[in-house]
Design an enzyme around this catalytic site. Structure first.
Site, PDB file in Angstrom:
ATOM      1  N   VAL A  88       0.807  -1.114  -0.003  1.00 25.35           N
ATOM      2  CA  VAL A  88       0.008   0.086   0.026  1.00 25.35           C
ATOM      3  C   VAL A  88       0.846   1.274   0.047  1.00 25.35           C
ATOM      4  O   VAL A  88       1.685   1.474   0.796  1.00 25.35           O
ATOM      5  CB  VAL A  88      -0.897   0.152   1.395  1.00 25.35           C
ATOM      6  CG1 VAL A  88      -1.755   1.426   1.402  1.00 25.35           C
ATOM      7  CG2 VAL A  88      -1.595  -1.170   1.375  1.00 25.35           C
ATOM      8  N   HIS A  89       0.589   2.069  -1.085  1.00 23.44           N
ATOM      9  CA  HIS A  89       1.781   3.225  -0.956  1.00 23.44           C
ATOM     10  C   HIS A  89       0.878   4.515  -1.433  1.00 23.44           C
ATOM     11  O   HIS A  89       1.430   5.704  -1.595  1.00 23.44           O
ATOM     12  CB  HIS A  89       2.777   3.063  -1.847  1.00 23.44           C
ATOM     13  CG  HIS A  89       2.662   3.145  -3.136  1.00 23.44           C
ATOM     14  ND1 HIS A  89       1.948   1.887  -3.927  1.00 23.44           N
ATOM     15  CD2 HIS A  89       2.866   4.120  -4.313  1.00 23.44           C
ATOM     16  CE1 HIS A  89       2.015   2.312  -5.279  1.00 23.44           C
ATOM     17  NE2 HIS A  89       2.574   3.828  -5.493  1.00 23.44           N
ATOM     18  N   ARG A  90      -0.245   4.465  -2.370  1.00 25.88           N
ATOM     19  CA  ARG A  90      -0.679   5.730  -3.151  1.00 25.88           C
ATOM     20  C   ARG A  90      -1.411   6.499  -1.992  1.00 25.88           C
ATOM     21  O   ARG A  90      -2.214   6.167  -1.055  1.00 25.88           O
ATOM     22  CB  ARG A  90      -1.730   5.014  -3.907  1.00 25.88           C
ATOM     23  CG  ARG A  90      -1.188   4.331  -5.101  1.00 25.88           C
ATOM     24  CD  ARG A  90      -2.090   4.128  -6.538  1.00 25.88           C
ATOM     25  NE  ARG A  90      -1.383   3.706  -7.430  1.00 25.88           N
ATOM     26  CZ  ARG A  90      -1.174   3.950  -8.514  1.00 25.88           C
ATOM     27  NH1 ARG A  90      -1.058   5.615  -8.428  1.00 25.88           N
ATOM     28  NH2 ARG A  90      -0.480   3.638  -9.488  1.00 25.88           N
TER      29      ARG A  90
END
Length: 368
Positions: A218-220
């Protein structure tokens, strides 16, 4: 003009390219292209790293483990707002272009580094080459979508990985100098899988057996910047982890956002680890039973390893992964019937692109 032209013979000197990268997916795409360009005497590539990804495992280590020559320029530009970051990159890249006088600037994907490289080149009347042109999520709330659209409008050569990308450009009135090339990430996965099998010990390090665990990332910003959304995603990943361990290489942005929101991944049963180098991540995904991610690149990498994927977003630009049953959105209960994806080519996209650029840029390079 969709046929791939052959190399142009008779040049008196190499075509000089400035390639701009800044984030992990761009390093992956640059890997096979730079390897092919180094082997072709008709090209000279100057690699520029904006520093958008600054964690060592997401940046510097990548070049070392894959044997890529270090970038000639490294700016260490990261943090701040989208506008501030892009502006600083634009200034730095412009100085490089004025000094190096390239025949073209090659940009990859949809990051702030992509937009800054394209803007700097276009304002200096240097041709822009966009690898991964034509991708659309049709969600303009995503900064990446704006970057894609604007970069495509400035590009002189548009390299599309799929037929859907070509069609997206045609709907927007862009039909000249558009080429369907296959996908550089397919090239990279083929090259990296063998290296990972030899050099990565990530499975014994984590005490994992093949096909007994899942991988999540998860990074956005749209997921990490909203504490409610991030908590929902953590719960979704944890629910998948009831049946098997879920390994979560933790992006720095996600780590900081989770800490601020009071989200403890470990308490949810998720195995959060530090970001991994490319070969370790390749090996981890190759042997996973499922991938949960909001990364566009990892959706495709999951398919290349024939691992089912769940996209932690409400849309995806890689529609063929959904259409062919290898991927689904987390808001959709099940996959479509599964079939092979023929869009991505056979691992020779880098050579295809070199042929295109040789024909498109060869005359101007001789005349420079």
């Amino acid at each position: 003009m969709y046929a791939n032209p052959p190399h142009t013979d008779g040049r008196t000197r190499p075509i000089r390219l400035v390639s701009v990268v800044g984030a992990r997916p761009q390093f992956i795409k640059a890997f096979p292209f730079s390897k092919a360009a180094r082997a072709d005497p008709g090209f000279e590539e100057i690699l520029v790293h904006t520093g958008q990804h600054f964690d060592a495992n997401m940046s510097e280590n990548f070049f070392a483990e894959l044997g890529i020559s270090p970038p000639r320029y490294h700016f260490d530009i990261h943090g701040g707002s989208h506008g501030a970051m892009t502006g600083r990159m634009l200034t730095a890249i412009e100085e490089v272009l004025l000094a190096e006088k390239p025949d073209a600037v090659l940009v990859y994907g949809d990051t702030n580094s992509t937009l800054a490289g394209a803007l700097a080149a276009a304002k200096l009347s240097i041709p822009v080459v966009h690898a991964e042109a034509g991708l659309r999520s049709f969600n303009r709330d995503m900064p990446e979508e704006i970057n894609r659209i604007v970069t495509d409008r400035m590009s002189s050569v548009l390299l599309c990985p799929t037929a859907a990308a070509v069609e997206n450009l045609a709907r927007e009135g862009i039909t000249q100098s558009v080429y369907r090339t296959g996908d550089l990430m397919q090239d990279a996965t083929i090259l990296a899988t063998g290296l990972a099998a030899k050099h990565s010990n990530i499975l014994p390090r984590l005490g994992l057996e093949p096909h007994t665990y899942g991988v999540a990332t998860v990074h956005r910003a749209e997921n990490t910047d909203n504490p409610t959304t991030l908590a929902r995603l953590a719960a979704f990943i944890a629910a998948e982890g009831q049946n098997q361990p879920m390994i979560l290489p933790l992006h720095p942005r996600t780590r900081d956002a989770a800490k601020s929101a009071g989200i403890d991944f470990a308490r949810s049963g998720i195995v959060a680890i530090e970001p991994l180098g490319y070969l370790d991540m390749c090996r981890l995904m190759q042997s996973a039973s499922i991938v949960l991610t909001d990364s566009g690149g990892l959706q495709k990498e999951a398919y290349f390893h024939r691992v089912p994927c769940v996209t932690l977003r409400s849309e995806t630009e890689w529609v063929e992964t959904v259409d062919c049953g290898w991927n689904r959105l987390w808001t959709v209960p099940d996959y479509r019937p599964r079939r092979p994806i023929l869009e991505y080519g056979d691992g020779h996209a880098a050579e295809e692109i070199l042929g295109i650029l040789s024909a498109a840029l060869g005359t101007s390079a001789v005349a420079r």
